[in-house]
Design a protein around this motif. Structure first.
Motif, short mmCIF file in Angstrom:
data_model
loop_
_atom_site.label_atom_id
_atom_site.label_comp_id
_atom_site.label_asym_id
_atom_site.label_seq_id
_atom_site.Cartn_x
_atom_site.Cartn_y
_atom_site.Cartn_z
N LYS A 156 -18.86 -30.57 46.38
CA LYS A 156 -18.47 -31.14 47.67
C LYS A 156 -17.96 -32.57 47.54
O LYS A 156 -17.20 -33.04 48.39
CB LYS A 156 -19.66 -31.11 48.64
CG LYS A 156 -20.14 -29.70 48.99
CD LYS A 156 -21.32 -29.75 49.95
CE LYS A 156 -21.78 -28.35 50.29
NZ LYS A 156 -22.98 -28.38 51.21
N LYS A 179 -15.19 -31.97 49.85
CA LYS A 179 -14.97 -32.80 51.03
C LYS A 179 -14.48 -34.20 50.68
O LYS A 179 -13.74 -34.81 51.46
CB LYS A 179 -16.27 -32.91 51.84
CG LYS A 179 -16.71 -31.61 52.49
CD LYS A 179 -17.92 -31.83 53.39
CE LYS A 179 -18.28 -30.53 54.12
NZ LYS A 179 -19.44 -30.74 55.04
N ASN A 200 -11.36 -27.91 52.99
CA ASN A 200 -12.41 -28.73 53.60
C ASN A 200 -12.33 -30.19 53.22
O ASN A 200 -13.21 -30.98 53.60
CB ASN A 200 -13.79 -28.17 53.22
CG ASN A 200 -14.12 -26.87 53.94
OD1 ASN A 200 -14.15 -26.83 55.16
ND2 ASN A 200 -14.34 -25.82 53.18
N GLU A 202 -11.87 -33.90 53.34
CA GLU A 202 -11.83 -34.85 54.45
C GLU A 202 -11.39 -36.24 54.01
O GLU A 202 -10.76 -36.97 54.79
CB GLU A 202 -13.21 -34.94 55.11
CG GLU A 202 -13.67 -33.62 55.73
CD GLU A 202 -15.07 -33.70 56.30
OE1 GLU A 202 -15.71 -34.78 56.15
OE2 GLU A 202 -15.55 -32.72 56.87
N SER A 225 -8.00 -30.46 57.03
CA SER A 225 -9.26 -31.12 57.40
C SER A 225 -9.25 -32.60 57.07
O SER A 225 -10.24 -33.30 57.33
CB SER A 225 -10.44 -30.45 56.67
OG SER A 225 -10.58 -29.09 57.05
#
Length: 354
Positions: A156, A179, A200, A202, A225
């Motif tokens: 992540k 992310k 995903n 960000e 995203s």
């Protein structure tokens, strides 16, 4: 953090474990002997090396902190027996490599190796399939594992800033759970083309690759995203038109680039206008030259995000960063504060708020 809700008490060597000093000129050597530990904190003890005791139940340890020491290696026999380890923190040591047995850490979720001398990862790290957070800032990495995106599918957060990376492996575009990707202060020549698979993602920081990074892939505009994008202090002259499709984008940092497109008069109108400009540019083939000119003129006439232009330069709008240029607040660890000149390492203070 992983254990934030439980708030466990960190183990102190003089309370819950026995640390035996073995005489050796100029060196310290500890043998861990207490069983049934869950969290072991050996940080900041000036350790040069470790000798795990055969009597210790290493399988009971879920978090091991060896940070801020002088370790040059981690014993293969140690990591091979940490079968239930979830967090391994070895930042700010002198590690030149990780043991191959790191692949035995099947439950590892957080790995912090920042502030070491690593030039590469062992191939076996691809077996740490539960890994979610990888911090390898301030090392000497010239490459990442080729199959990182195929094997470490639960990642992540990947932070590999301040290394010597020239390219990112193509497989990194398969990290659909990712992310945060921080690859600033490297030698990146380009980014992978198929970035749209990072559904995903960000936060993306590719700033301060200085004279190396000249273009961005078109697929960067398909990161639906994406909230924060920092491409500052590179050699980028043109932003991809596709960035106009990033509806969730709230921060765009582009200062320090020789930008030609979008032009400065559009940049000064704020992030919203920049995205409009790029969206219109995508459809430029369907517009007459007269229409294109009138559209840019309309941007100048319209208000900025914070107020209208009235015969003076508009105030810098929220969410769009052009000139805040401040030194990095700190390195990976306080003991590395003196290794780098803060005038060489720059990062906008308010770019990524955690």
């Amino acid at each position: 953090m992983l254990y934030e809700q439980q708030q466990p008490q960190m183990v102190r060597p003089d309370q819950e474990m026995k640390a035996t000093k073995v005489s050796s000129p100029g060196r310290r050597n500890y043998s861990i002997e207490e069983e049934r530990l869950e969290i072991v904190d050996l940080s900041g003890m000036s350790l040069d090396f470790l000798l795990p005791s055969p009597s210790l139940n290493l399988a009971a340890i879920c978090k091991l902190d060896l940070s801020n020491n002088n370790l040059q290696n981690i014993p293969e026999s140690l990591t091979a027996r940490l079968l239930n380890l979830v967090v391994l923190d070895v930042h700010s040591n002198q590690l030149k490599s990780l043991p191959n047995s790191v692949g035995c850490l099947k439950k590892l979720k957080v790995l912090n190796v920042a502030g070491n001398l690593l030039e590469s990862f062992p191939k076996t790290i691809e077996d740490c399939s539960c890994l979610e957070d990888l911090n390898a800032n301030f090392n000497k990495l010239s490459k990442l594992p080729e199959a990182i995106g195929f094997e470490l599918v639960n990642l992540k957060k990947v932070s590999v800033n301040s290394n010597k990376l020239v390219f990112l492996p193509r497989s990194i575009t398969h990290l659909t759970a990712l992310k945060i990707l921080d690859v600033r202060l490297n030698n990146l020549r380009s980014l992978p083309e198929d970035m749209e698979n990072l559904i995903n993602l960000e936060q993306l920081n590719v700033s301060q690759n200085f004279q190396y990074l000249e273009t961005l892939p078109y697929s960067i505009g398909l990161l639906l995203s994406l909230v924060e994008l920092d491409v500052s202090y590179n050699r980028i002259s043109t932003l991809p038109d596709s960035i106009g499709c990033l509806r969730k984008l709230q921060k765009l940092c582009v200062e320090g680039n020789p930008l030609v497109s979008p032009p400065m008069e559009v940049m000064e109108l704020g992030l919203h206008r920049v995205k409009e400009y790029l969206s219109e540019k995508m459809n430029a083939g369907h517009m007459s030259p007269q229409k294109k000119r009138s559209w840019v003129g309309k941007l100048v006439k319209y208000s900025t995000m914070n107020g209208r232009i009235s015969g003076r330069r508009a105030e810098k709008p929220e969410g769009f960063i052009m000139s805040d240029y401040r030194p990095i607040d700190g390195l990976a660890s306080p003991r590395y504060m003196g290794m780098f000149s803060p005038r060489r390492l720059f990062s906008p203070k308010n770019l990524f708020t955690r």
